[in-house]
Design a protein around this motif. Structure first.
Motif, PDB file in Angstrom:
ATOM      1  N   TYR A   1      14.106   4.025   3.750  1.00 49.49           N
ATOM      2  CA  TYR A   1      13.626   3.637   4.916  1.00 49.49           C
ATOM      3  C   TYR A   1      14.659   3.235   5.908  1.00 49.49           C
TER       4      TYR A   1
ATOM      5  N   ARG B   1       7.671  -2.976  12.996  1.00 50.88           N
ATOM      6  CA  ARG B   1       8.286  -2.289  12.006  1.00 50.88           C
ATOM      7  C   ARG B   1       7.389  -1.217  11.267  1.00 50.88           C
TER       8      ARG B   1
ATOM      9  N   SER C   1       9.462  -7.912   6.875  1.00 48.89           N
ATOM     10  CA  SER C   1      10.551  -7.008   6.594  1.00 48.89           C
ATOM     11  C   SER C   1       9.943  -5.710   5.877  1.00 48.89           C
ATOM     12  N   GLY C   2      10.341  -4.499   6.626  1.00 48.79           N
ATOM     13  CA  GLY C   2       9.841  -3.217   6.019  1.00 48.79           C
ATOM     14  C   GLY C   2       9.857  -3.042   4.648  1.00 48.79           C
ATOM     15  N   SER C   3      10.730  -3.480   3.884  1.00 45.77           N
ATOM     16  CA  SER C   3      10.637  -2.834   2.286  1.00 45.77           C
ATOM     17  C   SER C   3       9.838  -3.916   1.839  1.00 45.77           C
TER      18      SER C   3
ATOM     19  N   SER D   1      18.182  -5.010   9.375  1.00 43.79           N
ATOM     20  CA  SER D   1      17.238  -4.966  10.973  1.00 43.79           C
ATOM     21  C   SER D   1      18.359  -4.481  11.959  1.00 43.79           C
TER      22      SER D   1
ATOM     23  N   HIS E   1      18.866  -0.520  11.415  1.00 42.66           N
ATOM     24  CA  HIS E   1      17.703   0.457  11.630  1.00 42.66           C
ATOM     25  C   HIS E   1      17.732   0.878  13.296  1.00 42.66           C
TER      26      HIS E   1
ATOM     27  N   ARG F   1      12.908 -16.505  11.892  1.00 44.10           N
ATOM     28  CA  ARG F   1      12.213 -15.118  11.451  1.00 44.10           C
ATOM     29  C   ARG F   1      10.937 -15.602  10.693  1.00 44.10           C
TER      30      ARG F   1
ATOM     31  N   ARG G   1       6.581  -2.676   0.379  1.00 45.25           N
ATOM     32  CA  ARG G   1       6.494  -2.006  -1.072  1.00 45.25           C
ATOM     33  C   ARG G   1       6.846  -3.002  -2.116  1.00 45.25           C
TER      34      ARG G   1
HETATM   35  C1  DP6 Z   1      18.560   0.623   3.125  1.00 39.38           C
HETATM   36  O1  DP6 Z   1      13.525  -3.822   4.714  1.00 39.38           O
HETATM   37  O2  DP6 Z   1      15.560  -4.616   4.563  1.00 39.38           O
HETATM   38  O3  DP6 Z   1      17.535  -0.942   1.803  1.00 39.38           O
HETATM   39  O4  DP6 Z   1      12.600  -4.014   8.043  1.00 39.38           O
HETATM   40  O5  DP6 Z   1      14.595  -4.767   9.008  1.00 39.38           O
HETATM   41  O6  DP6 Z   1      13.939  -6.176   7.050  1.00 39.38           O
HETATM   42  P1  DP6 Z   1      13.872  -4.919   7.812  1.00 39.38           P
HETATM   43  O7  DP6 Z   1      14.756  -3.817   6.941  1.00 39.38           O
HETATM   44  P2  DP6 Z   1      14.895  -3.871   5.268  1.00 39.38           P
HETATM   45  O8  DP6 Z   1      15.599  -2.404   5.164  1.00 39.38           O
HETATM   46  C2  DP6 Z   1      15.717  -1.718   3.871  1.00 39.38           C
HETATM   47  C3  DP6 Z   1      16.750  -0.667   4.082  1.00 39.38           C
HETATM   48  C4  DP6 Z   1      17.472  -0.030   2.832  1.00 39.38           C
HETATM   49  C5  DP6 Z   1      16.372   0.908   2.260  1.00 39.38           C
HETATM   50  C6  DP6 Z   1      15.066   0.835   1.746  1.00 39.38           C
HETATM   51  O9  DP6 Z   1      14.904  -0.200   1.075  1.00 39.38           O
HETATM   52  O10 DP6 Z   1      14.364   1.581   1.935  1.00 39.38           O
END
Ligand code: DP6
Length: 322
Positions: A16, A25, A138-140, A191, A194, A70, A143
């Motif tokens: 991501y 997000r 946090s996007g990841s 963050s 992105h 946050r 998962r």
């Molecule tokens: C390179 O989930 O840490 O690890 O949403 O801003 O908290 P935020 O970002 P985050 O981004 C992960 C980026 C990565 C790739 C991934 O884990 O998919």
């Protein structure tokens, strides 16, 4: 109004990077990952009427004002659904791995926080809704909610951007050997990264080919086809870093030992070893292999100059709430 949850971080095989909606997000592309059993964050949340502000303790220390902010912003999303909207919370979080080890902790942190805080607030969320909530922190983290091998469908709204399990943790005995080469705090966090993704002239190419890579990777996982898996995982990681290096300002996360390990992995593969690498927003390298090959690969990795510590993990379960 108290609950505790435990969550694992995850390593993305298809990454991501870049959001279509920053505030919510919602990512530009779907991603695929595996939870990491050996690493975990345990978080307890208690909403209390006697608190003037949210209180955050991480690994026994009062958190920085940025971290508190946050977490408070995240708790505000939950408070909006509560009857008593003014209740502040005390959040106590413990990692079983050092925060300074350069292993991303925001995924396990926000997955555990989402699960504990929503339970403490009396909300009864199903897995998809919990994944959506964790994503807001946090996007990841979205998962780290489901079990084992997990796909986060990008979606296009707050409700349909969530992760689900494609196979349970015991489906395939993959091992992640995390080579820590630097404990320095990363200069630019994910963050901010992105936000920069769109400035790279090759981000569109990375994103538009992403679904193809994800489908190859998903099939390889389901069939336990390691060589196809290895090829697509390295391609995806290389594309991510190509975007990082060509954004403005550019991001170069690699240190000399990072490159040394990447070269060794290519060499070992030519010699017949089944192993591949993937790298997130930092200099540490994740080596993926099957359980029977892990001891010999770990030994080889230990001998590479610049490798400080190796964490070894099997596939992990989804979040658990107590
Ligand atoms: C390179 O989930 O840490 O690890 O949403 O801003 O908290 P935020 O970002 P985050 O981004 C992960 C980026 C990565 C790739 C991934 O884990 O998919």
């Amino acid at each position: 109004m108290q609950a505790t949850a435990i969550a694992h971080p995850n390593i993305a095989f298809i990454k991501y990077w870049g959001n279509r909606d920053e505030a919510l997000r919602i990512p530009l592309n779907s991603s695929l990952s595996m939870n990491l059993d050996a690493l975990s964050t345990t978080t307890s949340v208690e909403f209390r009427a006697d608190l003037q502000q949210d209180d955050l303790v991480i690994d026994g220390l009062n958190a920085s004002p940025d971290a508190v902010q946050r977490v408070s912003a995240f708790l505000d999303i939950i408070r909006a659904s509560m009857q008593e909207k003014d209740l502040k919370a005390i959040v106590i979080s413990q990692n079983n791995f050092p925060m300074g080890a350069g292993i991303a902790s925001s995924a396990s942190a926000f997955a555990a926080l989402a699960a504990a805080a929503s339970k403490a607030a009396g909300l009864d969320l199903d897995e998809a809704a919990l994944s959506c909530l964790a994503r807001r922190g946090s996007g990841s983290a979205s998962r780290s909610i489901p079990d084992g091998f997990v796909e986060w469908q990008a979606g296009n709204s707050d409700e349909n951007s969530y992760a689900f399990s494609i196979a349970p943790a015991d489906h395939w005995q993959l091992v992640d050997l995390i080579a820590v080469v630097s404990r320095a705090h990363k200069p630019v966090g994910s963050s901010t990264g992105h936000l920069l993704a769109a400035t790279s002239p090759i981000q569109n190419a990375r994103v538009s080919d992403c679904q193809r890579r994800l489908e190859i990777c998903r099939r390889a996982i389901l069939k336990k086809d390691f060589s196809t898996f290895a090829e697509i995982v390295e391609l995806d990681s290389n594309l991510l870093h190509a975007v990082m290096m060509t954004s403005s300002p550019n991001l170069l996360y690699w240190e000399p030992p990072t490159i040394a390990i990447m070269k060794k992995v290519l060499e070992w593969r030519l010699q017949g070893l089944r192993v591949c690498y993937t790298i997130d927003a930092g200099p540490n390298v994740h080596l993926l292999c099957q359980v029977e090959d892990a001891p010999s690969i770990e030994k080889l990795l230990q001998a590479v100059n610049g490798v400080e510590t190796i964490y070894r993990s099997n596939p992990g379960r989804g979040v658990q709430v107590f």
